[in-house]
Design a protein around this motif. Structure first.
Motif, mmCIF file in Angstrom:
data_model
loop_
_atom_site.group_PDB
_atom_site.id
_atom_site.type_symbol
_atom_site.label_atom_id
_atom_site.label_comp_id
_atom_site.label_asym_id
_atom_site.label_seq_id
_atom_site.Cartn_x
_atom_site.Cartn_y
_atom_site.Cartn_z
ATOM 1 N N UNK A 233 124.954 -27.010 15.774
ATOM 2 C CA UNK A 233 126.110 -26.411 15.445
ATOM 3 C C UNK A 233 125.807 -25.189 14.464
ATOM 4 N N UNK A 234 126.235 -23.677 14.859
ATOM 5 C CA UNK A 234 126.187 -22.753 14.351
ATOM 6 C C UNK A 234 124.590 -22.255 14.040
ATOM 7 N N UNK A 235 124.100 -22.900 15.258
ATOM 8 C CA UNK A 235 122.741 -22.208 15.270
ATOM 9 C C UNK A 235 122.214 -21.520 16.851
ATOM 10 N N UNK A 236 121.262 -21.010 16.919
ATOM 11 C CA UNK A 236 120.877 -20.457 17.907
ATOM 12 C C UNK A 236 120.121 -21.484 19.024
ATOM 13 N N UNK A 237 120.157 -21.331 20.224
ATOM 14 C CA UNK A 237 119.407 -22.298 21.192
ATOM 15 C C UNK A 237 117.803 -22.121 20.811
ATOM 16 N N UNK A 238 117.138 -23.399 20.798
ATOM 17 C CA UNK A 238 115.547 -23.339 20.658
ATOM 18 C C UNK A 238 115.166 -24.137 21.374
ATOM 19 N N UNK A 239 113.917 -23.718 21.861
ATOM 20 C CA UNK A 239 113.064 -24.702 22.671
ATOM 21 C C UNK A 239 112.385 -25.934 22.075
ATOM 22 N N UNK A 240 112.755 -27.077 22.600
ATOM 23 C CA UNK A 240 112.288 -28.297 21.803
ATOM 24 C C UNK A 240 110.950 -28.678 22.427
ATOM 25 N N UNK A 241 110.776 -28.753 23.665
ATOM 26 C CA UNK A 241 109.676 -29.037 24.432
ATOM 27 C C UNK A 241 109.596 -28.649 25.827
ATOM 28 N N UNK A 242 108.317 -28.380 26.333
ATOM 29 C CA UNK A 242 108.159 -28.107 27.677
ATOM 30 C C UNK A 242 107.095 -28.657 28.278
ATOM 31 N N UNK A 243 106.871 -28.722 29.787
ATOM 32 C CA UNK A 243 105.824 -29.266 30.434
ATOM 33 C C UNK A 243 105.557 -28.712 31.379
ATOM 34 N N UNK A 244 104.373 -28.509 31.739
ATOM 35 C CA UNK A 244 103.974 -27.563 32.908
ATOM 36 C C UNK A 244 103.451 -28.602 33.961
ATOM 37 N N UNK A 245 103.284 -27.976 35.135
ATOM 38 C CA UNK A 245 102.685 -29.003 36.273
ATOM 39 C C UNK A 245 101.380 -29.647 36.054
ATOM 40 N N UNK A 246 100.808 -28.815 35.256
ATOM 41 C CA UNK A 246 99.315 -29.158 34.989
ATOM 42 C C UNK A 246 99.232 -30.089 34.159
ATOM 43 N N UNK A 247 100.399 -30.478 33.334
ATOM 44 C CA UNK A 247 100.420 -31.669 32.433
ATOM 45 C C UNK A 247 100.433 -31.005 30.838
ATOM 46 N N UNK A 248 100.386 -29.781 30.487
ATOM 47 C CA UNK A 248 100.282 -29.096 29.318
ATOM 48 C C UNK A 248 101.668 -29.319 28.795
ATOM 49 N N UNK A 249 101.786 -29.648 27.424
ATOM 50 C CA UNK A 249 102.962 -30.082 26.662
ATOM 51 C C UNK A 249 102.860 -29.013 25.405
ATOM 52 N N UNK A 250 104.074 -28.830 25.127
ATOM 53 C CA UNK A 250 104.627 -27.891 24.032
ATOM 54 C C UNK A 250 105.724 -28.343 23.459
ATOM 55 N N UNK A 251 105.660 -28.533 21.834
ATOM 56 C CA UNK A 251 106.729 -29.146 20.994
ATOM 57 C C UNK A 251 107.047 -28.072 20.128
ATOM 58 N N UNK A 252 108.399 -28.129 19.603
ATOM 59 C CA UNK A 252 108.711 -27.423 18.484
ATOM 60 C C UNK A 252 108.169 -28.407 17.197
ATOM 61 N N UNK A 253 107.765 -27.561 16.086
ATOM 62 C CA UNK A 253 107.098 -28.330 15.033
ATOM 63 C C UNK A 253 108.100 -29.394 14.589
ATOM 64 N N UNK B 6 107.979 -35.268 26.078
ATOM 65 C CA UNK B 6 108.485 -34.914 27.384
ATOM 66 C C UNK B 6 107.888 -35.459 28.500
ATOM 67 N N UNK B 7 108.410 -35.714 29.638
ATOM 68 C CA UNK B 7 107.566 -36.363 30.808
ATOM 69 C C UNK B 7 108.561 -35.895 31.931
ATOM 70 N N UNK B 8 107.633 -36.090 33.272
ATOM 71 C CA UNK B 8 108.422 -35.725 34.334
ATOM 72 C C UNK B 8 108.076 -36.696 35.570
ATOM 73 N N UNK B 9 108.830 -36.830 36.505
ATOM 74 C CA UNK B 9 108.748 -37.569 37.735
ATOM 75 C C UNK B 9 108.898 -36.642 38.712
ATOM 76 N N UNK B 10 107.812 -35.943 39.345
ATOM 77 C CA UNK B 10 107.794 -35.152 40.520
ATOM 78 C C UNK B 10 108.208 -35.501 41.684
#
Length: 119
Positions: free
Chosen positions: A39-59, A67-71
């Motif tokens: 509420x009242x905030x900008x959209x922010x990236x929480x987590x991402x996952x590449x096809x190679x399995x690299x993950x990135x998270x917001x602090x 984050x995980x995936x079922x290809x």
């Protein structure tokens, strides 16, 4: 084309698992991401996952979200543990994917699912 689900109301300290499934004529899916907008905030990236399995998270979610995936099912998941009131937001999934018969990837968004953390 992206359908997000799994949101809801949960007490502080609780858990939720979000899902985002892609449908249609999909050739490949590259990076899968989850964003949120409180509420009242900008959209922010929480987590991402590449096809190679690299993950990135917001602090703010490191150590609590995964984050995980079922290809095979063209689906991304976001497991959220130890939820806090400040995690309250609409959560959106975002995939970079290539449709059949197209040469290039495009970015697709899900419709958003509400997560409310409150006692």
């Amino acid at each position: 084309q992206l359908q997000a689900s799994g949101g809801g109301l949960v007490q502080p300290g609780g858990s939720l698992r979000l899902s985002c499934a892609a449908s249609g004529s999909i050739a490949s899916i590259n990076t899968m991401r989850w964003y949120r907008q409180g509420p009242g905030k900008q959209r922010e990236l929480v987590a991402q996952l590449s096809t190679g399995g690299t993950t990135t998270y917001a602090d703010s979610v490191k150590g609590r979200f995964a984050i995980s995936r079922d290809n095979a099912k063209n689906t991304a998941f976001l497991q959220m543990n130890s939820l806090k009131p400040e995690d309250t937001a609409v959560y959106y999934c975002n995939f970079n994917l290539r449709e059949l018969l197209l040469k290039f990837e495009s970015s697709y968004w899900g419709q958003g699912t509400q997560v409310t953390v409150s006692s």
